[in-house]
Design a protein around this motif. Sequence first.
Motif, mmCIF file in Angstrom:
data_model
loop_
_atom_site.group_PDB
_atom_site.id
_atom_site.type_symbol
_atom_site.label_atom_id
_atom_site.label_comp_id
_atom_site.label_asym_id
_atom_site.label_seq_id
_atom_site.Cartn_x
_atom_site.Cartn_y
_atom_site.Cartn_z
ATOM 1 N N SER A 130 -19.170 30.195 -13.956
ATOM 2 C CA SER A 130 -19.883 28.920 -14.074
ATOM 3 C C SER A 130 -20.003 28.267 -12.704
ATOM 4 N N LEU A 131 -21.227 27.818 -12.364
ATOM 5 C CA LEU A 131 -21.494 27.099 -11.114
ATOM 6 C C LEU A 131 -22.422 25.924 -11.406
ATOM 7 N N VAL A 132 -22.154 24.778 -10.777
ATOM 8 C CA VAL A 132 -23.028 23.609 -10.940
ATOM 9 C C VAL A 132 -23.196 22.925 -9.588
ATOM 10 N N TRP A 133 -24.465 22.812 -9.137
ATOM 11 C CA TRP A 133 -24.787 22.044 -7.933
ATOM 12 C C TRP A 133 -25.110 20.610 -8.345
ATOM 13 N N GLN A 134 -24.645 19.628 -7.567
ATOM 14 C CA GLN A 134 -24.990 18.236 -7.843
ATOM 15 C C GLN A 134 -24.813 17.381 -6.593
ATOM 16 N N ARG A 135 -25.557 16.274 -6.542
ATOM 17 C CA ARG A 135 -25.388 15.331 -5.438
ATOM 18 C C ARG A 135 -24.004 14.711 -5.518
ATOM 19 N N GLN A 186 -18.160 21.464 -0.802
ATOM 20 C CA GLN A 186 -19.044 20.350 -0.452
ATOM 21 C C GLN A 186 -19.748 20.626 0.870
ATOM 22 N N PHE A 187 -21.060 20.372 0.879
ATOM 23 C CA PHE A 187 -21.877 20.524 2.082
ATOM 24 C C PHE A 187 -22.444 19.152 2.450
ATOM 25 N N THR A 188 -22.233 18.736 3.694
ATOM 26 C CA THR A 188 -22.790 17.478 4.195
ATOM 27 C C THR A 188 -23.791 17.804 5.296
ATOM 28 N N VAL A 189 -24.971 17.192 5.236
ATOM 29 C CA VAL A 189 -26.029 17.538 6.188
ATOM 30 C C VAL A 189 -26.060 16.540 7.341
ATOM 31 N N SER A 190 -26.318 17.046 8.527
ATOM 32 C CA SER A 190 -26.391 16.189 9.715
ATOM 33 C C SER A 190 -27.819 15.763 10.024
ATOM 34 N N GLU A 191 -28.788 16.400 9.353
ATOM 35 C CA GLU A 191 -30.192 16.061 9.572
ATOM 36 C C GLU A 191 -30.881 15.848 8.228
ATOM 37 N N PRO A 192 -31.784 14.869 8.160
ATOM 38 C CA PRO A 192 -32.540 14.687 6.916
ATOM 39 C C PRO A 192 -33.513 15.843 6.725
ATOM 40 N N GLY A 193 -33.771 16.195 5.484
ATOM 41 C CA GLY A 193 -34.718 17.274 5.240
ATOM 42 C C GLY A 193 -34.606 17.817 3.834
ATOM 43 N N PHE A 194 -35.411 18.824 3.582
ATOM 44 C CA PHE A 194 -35.428 19.475 2.278
ATOM 45 C C PHE A 194 -34.540 20.714 2.360
ATOM 46 N N TYR A 195 -33.657 20.871 1.369
ATOM 47 C CA TYR A 195 -32.672 21.952 1.397
ATOM 48 C C TYR A 195 -32.726 22.775 0.110
ATOM 49 N N TYR A 196 -32.626 24.087 0.290
ATOM 50 C CA TYR A 196 -32.518 25.018 -0.838
ATOM 51 C C TYR A 196 -31.076 25.505 -0.929
ATOM 52 N N PHE A 197 -30.618 25.796 -2.151
ATOM 53 C CA PHE A 197 -29.252 26.267 -2.362
ATOM 54 C C PHE A 197 -29.275 27.692 -2.898
ATOM 55 N N GLU A 198 -28.319 28.473 -2.457
ATOM 56 C CA GLU A 198 -28.170 29.839 -2.949
ATOM 57 C C GLU A 198 -26.700 30.109 -3.229
ATOM 58 N N ASP A 199 -26.446 30.923 -4.223
ATOM 59 C CA ASP A 199 -25.066 31.313 -4.512
ATOM 60 C C ASP A 199 -25.052 32.712 -5.105
ATOM 61 N N TYR A 242 -34.162 17.010 -1.611
ATOM 62 C CA TYR A 242 -34.248 16.346 -0.311
ATOM 63 C C TYR A 242 -32.942 15.586 -0.086
ATOM 64 N N LEU A 243 -32.402 15.702 1.123
ATOM 65 C CA LEU A 243 -31.168 15.005 1.485
ATOM 66 C C LEU A 243 -31.392 14.184 2.748
ATOM 67 N N ARG A 244 -30.874 12.966 2.751
ATOM 68 C CA ARG A 244 -30.913 12.140 3.954
ATOM 69 C C ARG A 244 -29.710 12.468 4.830
ATOM 70 N N GLN A 245 -29.777 12.046 6.082
ATOM 71 C CA GLN A 245 -28.691 12.318 7.020
ATOM 72 C C GLN A 245 -27.370 11.763 6.486
ATOM 73 N N GLY A 246 -26.336 12.610 6.479
ATOM 74 C CA GLY A 246 -25.019 12.195 6.023
ATOM 75 C C GLY A 246 -24.786 12.352 4.531
ATOM 76 N N GLN A 247 -25.837 12.671 3.757
ATOM 77 C CA GLN A 247 -25.651 12.872 2.326
ATOM 78 C C GLN A 247 -25.065 14.257 2.054
ATOM 79 N N SER A 248 -24.482 14.398 0.864
ATOM 80 C CA SER A 248 -23.777 15.638 0.536
ATOM 81 C C SER A 248 -24.249 16.222 -0.791
ATOM 82 N N ILE A 249 -24.057 17.514 -0.901
ATOM 83 C CA ILE A 249 -24.276 18.233 -2.149
ATOM 84 C C ILE A 249 -23.002 19.024 -2.416
ATOM 85 N N GLN A 250 -22.545 19.024 -3.658
ATOM 86 C CA GLN A 250 -21.315 19.748 -3.962
ATOM 87 C C GLN A 250 -21.569 20.826 -5.009
#
Length: 203
Positions: free
Chosen positions: A197-202, A167-180, A111-119
């Motif tokens: 090697s790949l690593v997702w993290q807040r 890096q991905f920054t979300v404009s809306e709060p919500g639940f997000y799935y990642f794919e690669d 889950y990500l809040r508005q403006g939070q990022s995942i890298q």
Amino acid sequence: MGLEIKQKSRSQSWQKLLVEESDYRLRIRGVKRERTFRRMYLTVFVSVPAFFLLYCSLFYIGAFIDPGKVVGVSHSQRAETTKQTVSTRPASKPRTLLSPLSDAFALNRIYLRQGQSIQLSYALPKGTQLHAKIKQCKSFPVLEVLKCKFIGEQEKRIRNGNTGILQFTVSEPGFYYFEDEVIALPNTKLKLHHDYSLVWQRS
């Protein structure tokens, strides 16, 4: 004659007492067994939902509380450390007996809040292409952990990349799935940890 009758009467009384005592013990055992089963069912009935809610909370808590701050290593600090060290990360590493378990618990939704990022930090062999995306789910609190109805996505591609950060920054709060997905050009799919090697993290 009278003595024999008295002895028979005493014997019958004693047998009756033994039977009654045996019946009483059986009833007590039955009550105890019934109570044990009730406690067991109640424990299962309470524990299963509790463990499920605890499991689901792991995907949400990081958006509101950063447990790493307690030991002085926040999300942003860990993300910055990754940026500084990703250039030295090998594209593959030896597998161990615990590797399948590590793969099973790898981060692929939060889950990500508005403006939070995942890298996404990556280390790729030459001649490869990385396709990464995050997908936003329609809001179904808790249930979205198990099943997502996608309503939007962001995607990025890296071609012939070696090491780096997306890096991905979300404009809306919500639940997000990642794919690669990583392919060796022109079109050979590679295996995570074996070939790259790949690593997702807040962040």
